[in-house]
Design a protein around this motif. Structure first.
Motif, PDB file in Angstrom:
ATOM      1  N   GLY A 143     -52.117 -60.242 -45.788  1.00 61.41           N
ATOM      2  CA  GLY A 143     -52.524 -60.166 -47.198  1.00 61.41           C
ATOM      3  C   GLY A 143     -53.600 -59.113 -47.400  1.00 61.41           C
ATOM      4  N   LEU A 144     -54.584 -59.100 -46.499  1.00 61.52           N
ATOM      5  CA  LEU A 144     -55.661 -58.102 -46.563  1.00 61.52           C
ATOM      6  C   LEU A 144     -55.088 -56.694 -46.408  1.00 61.52           C
ATOM      7  CD1 LEU A 144     -58.749 -57.451 -46.556  1.00 61.52           C
ATOM      8  CD2 LEU A 144     -58.655 -57.633 -44.079  1.00 61.52           C
TER       9      LEU A 144
ATOM     10  N   SER B  66     -53.920 -55.323 -49.691  1.00 57.55           N
ATOM     11  CA  SER B  66     -55.027 -54.872 -50.556  1.00 57.55           C
ATOM     12  C   SER B  66     -55.612 -53.554 -50.039  1.00 57.55           C
ATOM     13  CB  SER B  66     -56.125 -55.944 -50.661  1.00 57.55           C
ATOM     14  OG  SER B  66     -56.881 -56.051 -49.471  1.00 57.55           O
TER      15      SER B  66
ATOM     16  N   ASP C 165     -60.287 -56.927 -49.874  1.00 58.68           N
ATOM     17  CA  ASP C 165     -60.412 -58.292 -50.391  1.00 58.68           C
ATOM     18  C   ASP C 165     -61.227 -59.167 -49.448  1.00 58.68           C
ATOM     19  OD1 ASP C 165     -60.155 -60.686 -51.636  1.00 58.68           O
ATOM     20  OD2 ASP C 165     -57.968 -60.719 -51.684  1.00 58.68           O
TER      21      ASP C 165
ATOM     22  N   ILE D   1     -60.559 -63.485 -49.091  1.00 53.47           N
ATOM     23  CA  ILE D   1     -59.422 -64.122 -48.429  1.00 53.47           C
ATOM     24  C   ILE D   1     -59.805 -65.436 -47.734  1.00 53.47           C
ATOM     25  CG2 ILE D   1     -57.856 -62.156 -48.158  1.00 53.47           C
ATOM     26  CD1 ILE D   1     -59.115 -61.654 -45.396  1.00 53.47           C
TER      27      ILE D   1
ATOM     28  N   TYR E 138     -53.709 -57.492 -55.132  1.00 50.23           N
ATOM     29  CA  TYR E 138     -54.625 -58.643 -55.018  1.00 50.23           C
ATOM     30  C   TYR E 138     -53.897 -59.966 -55.154  1.00 50.23           C
ATOM     31  CZ  TYR E 138     -58.646 -55.744 -54.410  1.00 50.23           C
ATOM     32  OH  TYR E 138     -59.528 -54.859 -53.854  1.00 50.23           O
TER      33      TYR E 138
ATOM     34  N   SER F 267     -52.359 -60.394 -51.707  1.00 53.20           N
ATOM     35  CA  SER F 267     -53.439 -60.686 -50.761  1.00 53.20           C
ATOM     36  C   SER F 267     -53.858 -62.156 -50.847  1.00 53.20           C
ATOM     37  CB  SER F 267     -54.639 -59.775 -51.052  1.00 53.20           C
ATOM     38  OG  SER F 267     -55.712 -60.069 -50.184  1.00 53.20           O
TER      39      SER F 267
END
Length: 334
Positions: free
Chosen positions: A67-68, A71, A78, A81, A234, A237
């Motif tokens: 997810g990071l 971003s 981000d 998280i 986002y 993320s």
């Protein structure tokens, strides 16, 4: 003249070697660590059960780090998280224990509610124009506090009464408890890595995100809706951080205080280590996975060698510093 030409060729050759080492540094480091720990811990380290153990231990970190990575692809960052994972973990267990919800409703609902964090991040970054780092630092503290307020500053587990003291009858569904078990936790991690790899490298949306990350103004002039894609980054993320939090709750079997906070630094390390993977020089899912593998092998081997747990952060911090140094050095010299 000939001497100068030879010196120039030697310099180019040395630069090529350095570039190759840097491009494949993660894989070289993984192989070196495997050899070192296999020699230091014969009959213990390189066993089938320990390899599965390493993969299981990095699953949640990898999902959150993926997810990071998304971003980072739009040149964002981000920091929230960990709080997203904590909130999702608190929500999912409370839905089961406090409200006896079925898994089919509880899991999507926990993901959906956690996406509020993505909405707040996108509003602060895209609309209010607060730099990503500061905006997500703010939401990290805000939603960490929201999660702790929601749980009354404690953990939630089966059989525990509600905050007002009333008894609970809810249990964790069998389907939910399987998510945190082997092999499902490893399968989910691999599926997430493959999906995001395909999304970033083989769809126009992923290519647009990389273009935005490379040069936001040029992307805007090309007609790419920059703000929309930054918002999407986002959302993705937060979604994967929330999924990581749900799997964490399944793995532990309860919701713990600030459970996701410990995953922030390893996720950041994995994503930045992975950025230089195969000479890509940009955040990528496969690189992030190998970054997580590197951190996981290091931690597993050191624990087996009886290195005190409180010293592990020193090693992880050094790995992160080296990864950041490598990433930013490369950006400067490209």
């Amino acid at each position: 003249m000939v001497k100068n030409k030879e010196q120039k060729q030697m310099k180019l050759s040395a630069t090529g070697w350095m570039q190759s080492i840097n491009n494949w540094g993660t894989i070289i480091a993984i192989i070196a660590l495997i050899v070192f720990f296999t020699v230091a811990l014969p009959d213990l380290f390189l066993t089938g059960s320990n390899i599965v153990n390493i993969l299981r231990s990095i699953s949640i970190v990898t999902i959150i780090a993926i997810g990071l990575t998304v971003s980072l692809s739009v040149d964002g960052f981000d920091l929230s998280i960990g709080s997203s994972a904590t909130l999702a973990s608190s929500l999912i267990v409370s839905f089961f224990v406090w409200y006896s919800m079925p898994a089919g409703i509880a899991i999507p609902l926990a993901l959906l509610v956690t996406l509020i964090i993505a909405g707040v991040n996108a509003f602060l970054i895209v609309k209010v124009k607060i730099p990503d780092l500061f905006a997500t630092l703010s939401t990290m503290f805000i939603f960490e506090g929201v999660a702790m307020t929601y749980t009354g500053g404690g953990s939630i587990s089966v059989g525990m009464p509600r905050l007002d003291g009333s008894p609970t009858e809810g249990t964790l569904p069998v389907l939910f408890t399987k998510l945190g078990q082997t092999p499902w936790i490893i399968i989910i991690m691999i599926v997430v890595v493959v999906i995001v790899h395909l999304f970033l490298n083989h769809t126009k949306h992923g290519r647009y995100m990389y273009m935005i990350g490379g040069n936001q103004e040029a992307a805007r002039l090309s007609g790419i809706p920059v703000n929309r894609y930054r918002t999407l980054a986002y959302i993705i993320s937060t979604l994967f951080a929330a999924l990581g939090g749900i799997i964490l709750a399944s793995y532990v079997g309860s919701s713990q205080i600030n459970a996701g906070a410990g995953y922030l630094m390893p996720a950041v390390a994995a994503a930045f280590i992975g950025a230089s993977f195969a000479g890509k020089g940009k955040p990528n899912a496969i690189g992030t996975f190998f970054g997580a593998v590197l951190v996981g092998i290091l931690e597993n081997g050191l624990v087996m060698m009886s290195v005190p747990y409180y010293s592990l952060n020193i090693v992880k911090g050094l790995v992160l510093a080296l990864a950041l140094a490598s990433t930013y050095y490369n950006r400067k010299h490209h």
